[in-house]
Write a protein that holds these residues in place. Structure first.
Motif, short mmCIF file in Angstrom:
data_model
loop_
_atom_site.label_atom_id
_atom_site.label_comp_id
_atom_site.label_asym_id
_atom_site.label_seq_id
_atom_site.Cartn_x
_atom_site.Cartn_y
_atom_site.Cartn_z
N UNK A 187 14.79 18.62 -53.62
CA UNK A 187 13.64 18.71 -52.70
C UNK A 187 12.70 17.52 -52.89
N UNK A 188 12.65 16.97 -54.09
CA UNK A 188 11.86 15.75 -54.30
C UNK A 188 12.46 14.59 -53.51
N UNK A 189 13.76 14.50 -53.51
CA UNK A 189 14.43 13.44 -52.74
C UNK A 189 14.24 13.64 -51.24
N UNK A 236 11.09 11.52 -46.46
CA UNK A 236 10.33 11.85 -45.26
C UNK A 236 10.60 13.19 -44.62
N UNK A 237 11.38 14.06 -45.27
CA UNK A 237 11.60 15.37 -44.66
C UNK A 237 10.31 16.17 -44.75
N UNK A 238 9.87 16.71 -43.61
CA UNK A 238 8.64 17.51 -43.62
C UNK A 238 8.79 18.77 -44.48
N UNK A 258 20.65 20.67 -40.09
CA UNK A 258 19.36 20.22 -40.60
C UNK A 258 19.52 18.97 -41.46
N UNK A 259 20.49 18.99 -42.36
CA UNK A 259 20.70 17.84 -43.25
C UNK A 259 21.24 16.62 -42.50
N UNK A 260 22.09 16.84 -41.51
CA UNK A 260 22.58 15.70 -40.71
C UNK A 260 21.45 15.05 -39.92
N UNK A 261 20.58 15.87 -39.36
CA UNK A 261 19.45 15.31 -38.61
C UNK A 261 18.57 14.48 -39.53
N UNK A 262 18.33 14.98 -40.74
CA UNK A 262 17.52 14.22 -41.69
C UNK A 262 18.25 12.94 -42.11
N UNK A 263 19.54 13.05 -42.38
CA UNK A 263 20.32 11.86 -42.75
C UNK A 263 20.23 10.79 -41.66
N UNK A 264 20.31 11.21 -40.39
CA UNK A 264 20.23 10.25 -39.29
C UNK A 264 18.86 9.57 -39.25
N UNK A 265 17.80 10.34 -39.53
CA UNK A 265 16.46 9.73 -39.58
C UNK A 265 16.36 8.73 -40.73
#
Length: 147
Positions: free
Chosen positions: A59-61, A66-68, A92-99
């Motif tokens: 969760x720190x990573x 930048x994950x809200x 959810x993780x793929x969307x964050x990875x793409x960002x």
């Protein structure tokens, strides 16, 4: 979700020392639903497991990239809910990875501009910049590589 832990669990002070987070931050993570469920020892004090440390690292990573908080909380909820929601977790993780990838590309473009200026000014003062030379070679090799 509080679980009973063995007396050999890590104290909040030990976890703070190992993670670099403050005890206040660790308590906040628990209060805000970001933790999966920290155990308690016989006297009722938090007793973190190695698994808790791994979760805190994750969760720190996620936060550092930048994950809200609301998305981390949602992810933690899905993990606590157990199996059956893996597709939602993956999405959810793929969307964050793409960002994060987009941020990396943008940062790389910024770095390229800075490297160009460093090389320009190094040449202007009669120097060569080994880093700029190496990056230019890498850029040439990357542009020559088949796509």
């Amino acid at each position: 979700m509080t679980t009973q832990a063995h007396s050999n669990g890590l104290s909040i002070a030990e976890v703070a020392a190992r993670t670099g987070l403050t005890a206040h931050t660790l308590r906040y993570y628990e209060r805000d639903g970001l933790m999966l469920g920290v155990g308690r020892n016989g006297s009722g004090h938090r007793a973190y497991s190695e698994g808790d440390l791994g979760w805190i690292t994750l969760i720190t990573r996620l936060r550092s990239t930048g994950m809200p908080i609301r998305e981390i909380r949602r992810y933690a909820e899905m993990v606590r809910d157990g199996s059956g929601n893996e597709e939602a977790r993956l999405a959810l993780l793929r969307a964050h990875r793409d960002r994060v990838r987009a941020q990396l590309e943008e940062t790389a473009a910024h770095l390229d501009a800075i490297e160009f200026k460093v090389a320009y000014y190094a040449a202007a003062v009669g120097e060569t910049d080994p880093d700029a030379e190496l990056i230019a070679q890498q850029r040439r090799a990357d542009s020559a590589a088949p796509r």
